[in-house]
Enzyme design. Sequence first.
Site, PDB file in Angstrom:
ATOM      1  N   CYS A 245      15.947   0.166   1.283  1.00  0.00           N
ATOM      2  CA  CYS A 245      16.373  -0.935   2.157  1.00  0.00           C
ATOM      3  C   CYS A 245      17.887  -1.100   2.123  1.00  0.00           C
ATOM      4  O   CYS A 245      18.496  -1.495   3.101  1.00  0.00           O
ATOM      5  CB  CYS A 245      15.737  -2.240   1.717  1.00  0.00           C
ATOM      6  SG  CYS A 245      14.131  -2.013   0.991  1.00  0.00           S
TER       7      CYS A 245
ATOM      8  N   ALA B 280       0.801  -1.235   0.000  1.00  0.00           N
ATOM      9  CA  ALA B 280       0.000   0.000   0.000  1.00  0.00           C
ATOM     10  C   ALA B 280       0.827   1.275   0.000  1.00  0.00           C
ATOM     11  O   ALA B 280       0.427   2.286  -0.578  1.00  0.00           O
ATOM     12  CB  ALA B 280      -0.910  -0.002   1.234  1.00  0.00           C
TER      13      ALA B 280
HETATM   14  N1  PMP Z   1       9.220  -5.318  -3.578  1.00  0.00           N
HETATM   15  C1  PMP Z   1       9.631  -4.171  -4.122  1.00  0.00           C
HETATM   16  C2  PMP Z   1       9.948  -4.124  -5.580  1.00  0.00           C
HETATM   17  C3  PMP Z   1       9.747  -3.028  -3.334  1.00  0.00           C
HETATM   18  O1  PMP Z   1      10.155  -1.890  -3.871  1.00  0.00           O
HETATM   19  C4  PMP Z   1       9.430  -3.114  -1.951  1.00  0.00           C
HETATM   20  C5  PMP Z   1       9.563  -1.902  -1.053  1.00  0.00           C
HETATM   21  N2  PMP Z   1      10.809  -1.300  -1.094  1.00  0.00           N
HETATM   22  C6  PMP Z   1       9.016  -4.342  -1.441  1.00  0.00           C
HETATM   23  C7  PMP Z   1       8.905  -5.421  -2.282  1.00  0.00           C
HETATM   24  C8  PMP Z   1       8.683  -4.515   0.016  1.00  0.00           C
HETATM   25  O2  PMP Z   1       7.445  -3.928   0.315  1.00  0.00           O
HETATM   26  P1  PMP Z   1       7.110  -3.508   1.838  1.00  0.00           P
HETATM   27  O3  PMP Z   1       7.892  -2.259   2.095  1.00  0.00           O
HETATM   28  O4  PMP Z   1       5.626  -3.265   1.793  1.00  0.00           O
HETATM   29  O5  PMP Z   1       7.469  -4.631   2.704  1.00  0.00           O
END
Ligand code: PMP
Length: 398
Positions: A327, A202
């Site tokens: 990340c 979301a």
């Molecule tokens: N997959 C991709 C391609 C993303 O960019 C992200 C978020 N950086 C995620 C998965 C992980 O999503 P979430 O932050 O909702 O855990």
Amino acid sequence: MDEKIYLDNAATTYVSGEVLNEMLPCFNTIYGNSSSVHKFGREAIGIVDRARDRIANVINAEKSNEIYFTSGGTEANNWAIKGIASANRDKGNHIITSSIEHDSVLASCKCLEKLGFKITYLPVDQHGLVSIADLMHQIKKETILISIMSVNNEIGTIQNIKAIAKTAHESGIIFHTDATQALGNLMINVQDMEIDVMTMSAHKVYGPKGVGALYIKNGIKIDNLIDGGSQERGKRGGTLNVPAIAGFGKAVEIAGRDLSVNQQKLKAIRTYFLEKVTEKIPYIHLNGHAQQKVQSIVNLAFEMIEGESILMLLDLDGISVSTGSACASGSTELSHVLKAIGLDEELARGSIRFSFGKSITKAKVDYVIEKLVSAVEKLRNISPLTKTGRAKKQDNKK
Ligand code: PMP
């Protein structure tokens, strides 16, 4: 410009006003547990059902019960990879993914390797595309899952999802895609694109953080990741986060409703930004695909300087950008995505991701360009790389 300019929408977005309004009553008015049978519970499940319908509608799922809420994209990716692997182990132990997936896919695959699964990490070309020929070549009779992201979060490249899905299905293999960065940027039609399982989140589409969903086409064999109560038809335990789910549903509905308007605006912004930046700053390269990309992400490599230094100077001017994915930023490791598209260490370290969102304007872009030009000039003036090398070499070639 006093305003802060946020160009990190691929990391996360703000919660839009319409979404917030949808969420607010769920904190203190419609606060029942959606598993309860009384009136409060029924009201809460009504909210959850509406969100499920909205999401199913935007992605053209055949049935709303194919949407399962999770705590975000990370959980949905873990569930898809581990759940499909475990449920289909009797058929085989081989999985194909790509080398540029999000860490939540790569780490799930690494975890499965420890359990005896074999994983093929497909390379990508210099634009970030997986080759269908390569994929076909890697399929074995033990292959049970192909998982390829729809849109890369660092460089914005869009994969040929329908062709990949067809290739999977020709060999009877389940196809999963991480569409976290595709939602709101692309029209997604799970039936037409032949997607079996799809990850969504979301907070990339003006919804709240900590909520996402996994689309699981009815009939796909997948084991649970989170065991618990009977929530989500017994497939994902845990009391549902009703306010977040309400916001997620609204955010996806808006993303579908405004898709073409937003994309037109972002296309104009992107074209203008790239034109100006390439006109004013020498020795830069666009990372990713020039055409097959989302409009919201521009990843540029600046020769002779560190992306981290550009980021810090822009930050002083109130402009927020990122190097690599949120990340991975902060770590000194090179981005696995930039490495996979073949960037050398200097260019990978000199790369910046600008990700535009709904609140961008031409005036803001002009300010960003002005500050970027001055940051790059400043840094190149003091860069040891400028003196030793490439700029002079390139100048001599002219
Ligand atoms: N997959 C991709 C391609 C993303 O960019 C992200 C978020 N950086 C995620 C998965 C992980 O999503 P979430 O932050 O909702 O855990």
